[in-house]
Design a protein around this motif. Structure first.
Motif, short mmCIF file in Angstrom:
data_model
loop_
_atom_site.label_atom_id
_atom_site.label_comp_id
_atom_site.label_asym_id
_atom_site.label_seq_id
_atom_site.Cartn_x
_atom_site.Cartn_y
_atom_site.Cartn_z
N LEU A 94 0.83 -1.20 0.00
CA LEU A 94 0.00 0.00 0.00
C LEU A 94 0.87 1.25 0.00
O LEU A 94 0.62 2.20 -0.76
CB LEU A 94 -0.92 -0.02 1.22
CG LEU A 94 -1.70 1.27 1.54
CD1 LEU A 94 -2.63 1.62 0.39
CD2 LEU A 94 -2.47 1.11 2.84
N SER A 95 1.91 1.27 0.84
CA SER A 95 2.76 2.47 0.93
C SER A 95 3.45 2.76 -0.39
O SER A 95 3.59 3.92 -0.79
CB SER A 95 3.78 2.30 2.06
OG SER A 95 4.87 1.48 1.67
N GLN A 96 3.90 1.71 -1.08
CA GLN A 96 4.58 1.92 -2.36
C GLN A 96 3.60 2.36 -3.45
O GLN A 96 3.93 3.20 -4.29
CB GLN A 96 5.31 0.64 -2.77
CG GLN A 96 6.45 0.25 -1.83
CD GLN A 96 7.44 1.39 -1.62
OE1 GLN A 96 8.12 1.81 -2.55
NE2 GLN A 96 7.53 1.90 -0.39
N LEU A 97 2.40 1.80 -3.43
CA LEU A 97 1.39 2.25 -4.38
C LEU A 97 1.08 3.73 -4.18
O LEU A 97 0.96 4.49 -5.14
CB LEU A 97 0.10 1.43 -4.21
CG LEU A 97 0.10 0.03 -4.81
CD1 LEU A 97 -1.13 -0.74 -4.35
CD2 LEU A 97 0.15 0.09 -6.34
N LEU A 98 0.97 4.15 -2.93
CA LEU A 98 0.69 5.55 -2.64
C LEU A 98 1.83 6.45 -3.08
O LEU A 98 1.63 7.61 -3.44
CB LEU A 98 0.42 5.74 -1.15
CG LEU A 98 -0.86 5.10 -0.62
CD1 LEU A 98 -0.92 5.21 0.90
CD2 LEU A 98 -2.09 5.72 -1.24
N SER A 99 3.04 5.90 -3.08
CA SER A 99 4.20 6.69 -3.47
C SER A 99 4.26 6.93 -4.97
O SER A 99 4.54 8.04 -5.42
CB SER A 99 5.49 5.99 -3.00
OG SER A 99 6.62 6.68 -3.49
N VAL A 165 -1.54 9.44 4.11
CA VAL A 165 -2.03 10.75 3.69
C VAL A 165 -0.88 11.73 3.48
O VAL A 165 -0.96 12.65 2.65
CB VAL A 165 -3.03 11.30 4.73
CG1 VAL A 165 -3.36 12.76 4.46
CG2 VAL A 165 -4.31 10.47 4.73
N LEU A 166 0.23 11.53 4.19
CA LEU A 166 1.38 12.44 4.08
C LEU A 166 2.31 12.10 2.93
O LEU A 166 3.21 12.88 2.61
CB LEU A 166 2.18 12.40 5.40
CG LEU A 166 1.43 12.84 6.66
CD1 LEU A 166 2.33 12.64 7.88
CD2 LEU A 166 1.00 14.29 6.54
N ILE A 167 2.09 10.95 2.28
CA ILE A 167 2.99 10.50 1.23
C ILE A 167 2.85 11.37 -0.01
O ILE A 167 1.75 11.71 -0.43
CB ILE A 167 2.71 9.02 0.87
CG1 ILE A 167 3.09 8.12 2.05
CG2 ILE A 167 3.48 8.60 -0.38
CD1 ILE A 167 2.72 6.67 1.84
N LYS A 168 4.00 11.70 -0.59
CA LYS A 168 4.03 12.44 -1.86
C LYS A 168 4.64 11.54 -2.93
O LYS A 168 5.32 10.56 -2.63
CB LYS A 168 4.86 13.71 -1.72
CG LYS A 168 4.29 14.71 -0.71
CD LYS A 168 5.17 15.93 -0.60
CE LYS A 168 4.59 16.92 0.41
NZ LYS A 168 5.45 18.14 0.55
N GLY A 169 4.39 11.87 -4.17
CA GLY A 169 4.93 11.08 -5.27
C GLY A 169 6.45 10.99 -5.20
O GLY A 169 7.13 11.99 -4.96
N GLY A 170 6.98 9.79 -5.41
CA GLY A 170 8.42 9.59 -5.41
C GLY A 170 9.03 9.39 -4.04
O GLY A 170 10.26 9.32 -3.90
N ASP A 171 8.19 9.29 -2.99
CA ASP A 171 8.69 9.11 -1.63
C ASP A 171 8.84 7.64 -1.24
O ASP A 171 8.74 7.30 -0.06
CB ASP A 171 7.74 9.78 -0.62
CG ASP A 171 7.99 11.27 -0.50
OD1 ASP A 171 8.98 11.74 -1.08
OD2 ASP A 171 7.20 11.95 0.17
N GLY A 172 9.08 6.76 -2.21
CA GLY A 172 9.07 5.33 -1.94
C GLY A 172 10.02 4.89 -0.83
O GLY A 172 9.64 4.12 0.05
N LEU A 177 10.67 3.26 4.95
CA LEU A 177 11.29 3.44 6.27
C LEU A 177 10.24 3.74 7.33
O LEU A 177 10.30 3.23 8.45
CB LEU A 177 12.32 4.57 6.22
CG LEU A 177 13.67 4.24 5.59
CD1 LEU A 177 14.53 5.51 5.49
CD2 LEU A 177 14.40 3.18 6.41
N ALA A 178 9.27 4.59 6.98
CA ALA A 178 8.23 4.96 7.95
C ALA A 178 7.39 3.75 8.34
O ALA A 178 7.11 3.53 9.53
CB ALA A 178 7.34 6.06 7.36
N PHE A 179 6.99 2.95 7.36
CA PHE A 179 6.19 1.77 7.66
C PHE A 179 7.02 0.72 8.39
O PHE A 179 6.51 0.03 9.27
CB PHE A 179 5.58 1.19 6.37
CG PHE A 179 4.28 1.82 5.98
CD1 PHE A 179 3.08 1.14 6.12
CD2 PHE A 179 4.24 3.12 5.50
CE1 PHE A 179 1.87 1.72 5.77
CE2 PHE A 179 3.03 3.71 5.14
CZ PHE A 179 1.85 3.02 5.28
N THR A 180 8.29 0.61 8.04
CA THR A 180 9.16 -0.33 8.75
C THR A 180 9.29 0.07 10.21
O THR A 180 9.20 -0.76 11.12
CB THR A 180 10.55 -0.38 8.10
OG1 THR A 180 10.43 -0.84 6.75
CG2 THR A 180 11.49 -1.32 8.86
#
Length: 236
Positions: A94-99, A165-172, A177-180
């Motif tokens: 999910l986090s990578q998709l949002l990125s 919600v805080l993720i911006k494009g390219g922040d993969g 790191l945040a989810f880890t």
């Protein structure tokens, strides 16, 4: 599929992507249909031919984002027999998709936008997915004894959605790191002690990469939505 139908599908997808890009940049109240149609290089009239109004378009963006999450969750779930690791892997997916996927990112933000009144779809799907996997983990004795499922499900969904919600494009890299970091702090209170050393809070790398890459490009058919929803929510 006929040429005319194929063109209509491509046009609709272009409109959804253009809408997602505008909703990703502006909040729902500030976004204008004229900006969306201009970004798609179409007239506002052509946009209205496919979508009745801004809320109708926003609902379609959220629905498409939800479908992407369903596909990603299904792929991760089917390839991991350990429910807690599957939950971690799906969250990283999910986090990578949002990125990198603007439709997923805009869908989540629209779901959290208080200036619109549409029903939450994306977050409900993520909540159902987490609840299903935690239920499965409890049945298999994978959870710590003190865990209260309802409270933990709400906490996981709230924390991961907040990060999302805080993720911006390219922040993969940063989002991984945040989810880890979240799972490093959360898993010790969630997993049975004997299981903890076998869980990877950073996600199963190759599985996450596969689910992210494949979920966005799988062909969509109505039956797929039913199958995917059943996989992550237990509904048949």
């Amino acid at each position: 599929m006929g040429l005319q139908q194929d063109r209509a599908i491509r046009t609709r997808r272009l409109m959804l992507k253009s809408a997602a890009e505008v909703f990703d940049r502006e909040d729902y109240a500030s976004a204008r249909l004229s900006d969306i149609s201009a970004r798609a290089n179409m007239s506002t009239g052509a946009l209205h031919f496919h979508f009745a109004n801004k809320e109708d378009l926003a609902q379609e963006v959220v629905s498409e984002a939800r479908d992407i999450l369903w596909r990603a969750a299904r792929l991760a779930y089917e390839r991991n027999s350990e429910p807690l690791q599957a939950l971690v892997d799906i969250s990283h997916t999910l986090s990578q998709l949002l990125s990198w996927d603007v439709v997923s990112r805009a869908g989540l933000r629209l779901d959290n936008d208080r200036s619109r009144r549409g029903p939450q779809q994306f977050i409900q799907t993520w909540h159902a997915c987490a609840q299903r996997l935690l239920d499965h983990a409890r049945q298999e004795g994978r959870l710590a004894a003190q865990v209260q499922l309802q409270a933990l499900t709400c906490a996981i969904v709230a924390a991961t959605t907040g990060i999302g919600v805080l993720i911006k494009g390219g922040d993969g890299d940063r989002t991984r790191l945040a989810f880890t970091g979240f799972w490093q702090g959360f898993l010790p209170g969630l997993a049975a002690p004997e299981l903890l050393c076998g869980l990877n809070p950073g996600g199963t790398g190759d599985l996450v990469e596969y689910a992210v890459a494949a979920s966005r490009y799988l062909p969509y058919v109505p039956q797929e939505k039913v199958t995917a929803e059943a996989a992550v929510t237990g509904v048949t």
